[in-house]
Design an enzyme around this catalytic site. Structure first.
Site, PDB file in Angstrom:
ATOM      1  NE  ARG A  25     -28.401  61.811 -60.674  1.00 18.95           N
ATOM      2  CZ  ARG A  25     -29.141  60.817 -60.207  1.00 18.95           C
ATOM      3  NH1 ARG A  25     -28.575  59.721 -59.744  1.00 18.95           N
ATOM      4  NH2 ARG A  25     -30.446  60.912 -60.188  1.00 18.95           N
ATOM      5  CE  LYS A  40     -42.595  58.130 -61.405  1.00 18.04           C
ATOM      6  NZ  LYS A  40     -41.374  57.396 -61.421  1.00 18.04           N
ATOM      7  NE  ARG A  69     -37.909  56.592 -54.326  1.00 17.85           N
ATOM      8  CZ  ARG A  69     -37.316  57.332 -55.236  1.00 17.85           C
ATOM      9  NH1 ARG A  69     -38.017  58.134 -56.005  1.00 17.85           N
ATOM     10  NH2 ARG A  69     -36.016  57.294 -55.369  1.00 17.85           N
ATOM     11  N   GLY A 101     -30.452  52.542 -64.895  1.00 19.72           N
ATOM     12  CA  GLY A 101     -31.548  53.314 -65.484  1.00 19.72           C
ATOM     13  C   GLY A 101     -31.017  54.680 -65.857  1.00 19.72           C
ATOM     14  CD  GLU A 155     -36.554  46.366 -65.606  1.00 17.05           C
ATOM     15  OE1 GLU A 155     -37.585  46.620 -66.248  1.00 17.05           O
ATOM     16  OE2 GLU A 155     -36.385  46.734 -64.428  1.00 17.05           O
TER      17      GLU A 155
END
Ligand code: ADP
Length: 399
Positions: free
Chosen positions: A242, A14, A92, A211, A335
């Site tokens: 998970r 990304k 990242r 998320g 969000e």
């Protein structure tokens, strides 16, 4: 100053190109199926240029980076004239172990240290390293910075990060709670202080990143003092797929009874558990909301468990910090899902939390969703990890 932000996965990459003069994203995109066949979606966000969305040959990450640079600089899809307009690259990196408590300029010594952190994140760090190497190959001596998911949590005290197993495993092998999503927790807690108009040093904040993967952090005076993910991102809250916290005796019982290997077991706990495993419906909270509304009891149970766990862990952090000034919701569920926020906030009555229903219905902006007389303030703050990476890169490269 223009900064390219890269988030490299094992078969994906990304990117965002950000103009730091006004912190605007000039273009963003995603390379997928690297090493398999290859696909690139490139979206210019300035200049009225068209989107590129097509299969391209991407045998390795180097071709992917080269393709990204070619699109960023092309006449038709580009937003800059040449690669030399890109002043720096921010990467990242998932795991910085105990070596990195903040972002760092990449050089050969840092690359060697990243390799040493690989056993802690065997799926993620090699992909991040591959992305950095590919960038260095294609972009030459453009300065590059590594920003770690774990770094923000390095301020946790020993009483929070230690596991109660023989001390040698920490001393010799680095087995401890590291925590993840640190870049997101850092961003939203800083933004929360700005919105409250107070120095972060004076605030106690519980940050809920919800998320596909979810974690909560306790942030006292701007420093993380506890977080729910651990040595790996598997623990803490139940997540999309998970399991979250689990008695290790369960692992032994299932492995013995069904004669499965540790790798199969870990695959079940990482990919088939969480709200997907409980509901049997989906890992996506939108699907769970629809199924629960249609009367699916297991979907409702999965949602109830998730909300309960967020409230339970957040409450434990209020205890850990001996108080709380603000609670922040962020990431996909935090969000977007007003029903999940409302359900979690129900548990915070003892803190004097009151939610403003109209504010809680808004979307896509930094907003306080608690009423003016709520004792503890509650915010929705869309996370922006790319911006943190770009800001750190600018700061380190401009030193
Ligand atoms: P990741 O951890 O992969 O970065 P995100 O932060 O993008 O994940 O969150 C993705 C999740 O957000 C989706 O799986 C979905 O469950 C949830 N989500 C997105 N939009 C909504 C919505 N409108 N209502 C409820 N959940 C949503």
């Amino acid at each position: 100053m223009k900064i390219l932000v890269i988030n490299a996965g094992s078969s994906s990459l990304k990117y965002q190109l950000i103009d730091m003069d006004n912190e605007t994203v000039l273009a963003k995109g995603l390379c997928e199926r690297i090493g398999i066949d290859g696909h690139l979606k490139h979206t210019p966000l300035v200049g009225g240029k068209p989107e590129f969305n097509a299969d391209v040959d991407l045998p390795t990450h180097s071709e992917a980076i080269a393709e990204v640079i070619s699109k960023l600089t092309s006449d038709k899809y580009g937003v800059v004239y040449s690669m030399h307009e890109i002043d720096a690259v921010g990467h990242r990196v998932v795991h910085g172990g105990e070596k990195f408590a903040s972002s760092v300029k990449i050089d050969d010594a840092v690359m060697a240290a990243l390799e040493e952190c690989t056993p802690f994140a065997p799926l993620h760090n090699p992909a991040n390293i591959t992305g950095i190497n590919a960038c260095r190959k294609v972009m030459g001596d453009v300065p590059m910075v590594a920003v770690f998911d774990t770094a923000f949590h390095q301020t946790m005290p020993g009483k929070a990060f230690m596991y109660a197993i023989p001390y040698e495993y920490y001393k010799n092998d680095g087995i401890r709670r590291y925590g993840f999503h640190g870049t997101s927790h850092r961003y939203v807690s800083k933004r929360c202080a700005e919105l409250m108009g107070k120095p972060i040093e004076e605030l106690k904040i519980v940050s809920c990143h919800m998320g596909n993967g979810s974690s909560i952090a306790a942030i006292d005076g701007g420093k993380c003092v506890d977080t729910s993910m651990g040595f790996t991102p598997l623990v803490g809250l139940p997540m999309g797929t998970r399991c979250g916290d689990l008695d290790t005796g369960v692992v032994q019982f299932i492995m013995n009874k069904y004669k499965i290997s540790i790798n199969e077991m870990l695959s079940i706990l990482n990919k088939k558990s969480g709200v997907l495993g409980v509901s049997g419906v989906s890992s996506d909270f939108r699907d769970l909301d629809s199924a629960a509304a249609a009367g699916n009891e297991r979907a409702q149970l999965a949602l109830d468990m998730f909300h309960y766990w967020v409230a339970k862990v957040a409450g434990s952090y209020v205890a850990a910090m001996n108080g709380v000034d603000a609670i922040v919701f962020t990431a996909g569920v935090g969000e977007n899902s007003k029903s999940s926020r409302a359900a979690i906030a129900e548990y915070f009555g003892y803190l004097g939390v009151k939610i403003d229903e109209e504010a809680n219905s808004k979307r896509g902006e930094d907003i306080m969703i608690s009423t003016p007389d709520s004792k503890v303030k509650v915010f929705v703050i869309p996370t922006n990890e790319e911006l943190v990476i770009a800001r750190d890169t600018k700061e380190i490269c401009c030193k």
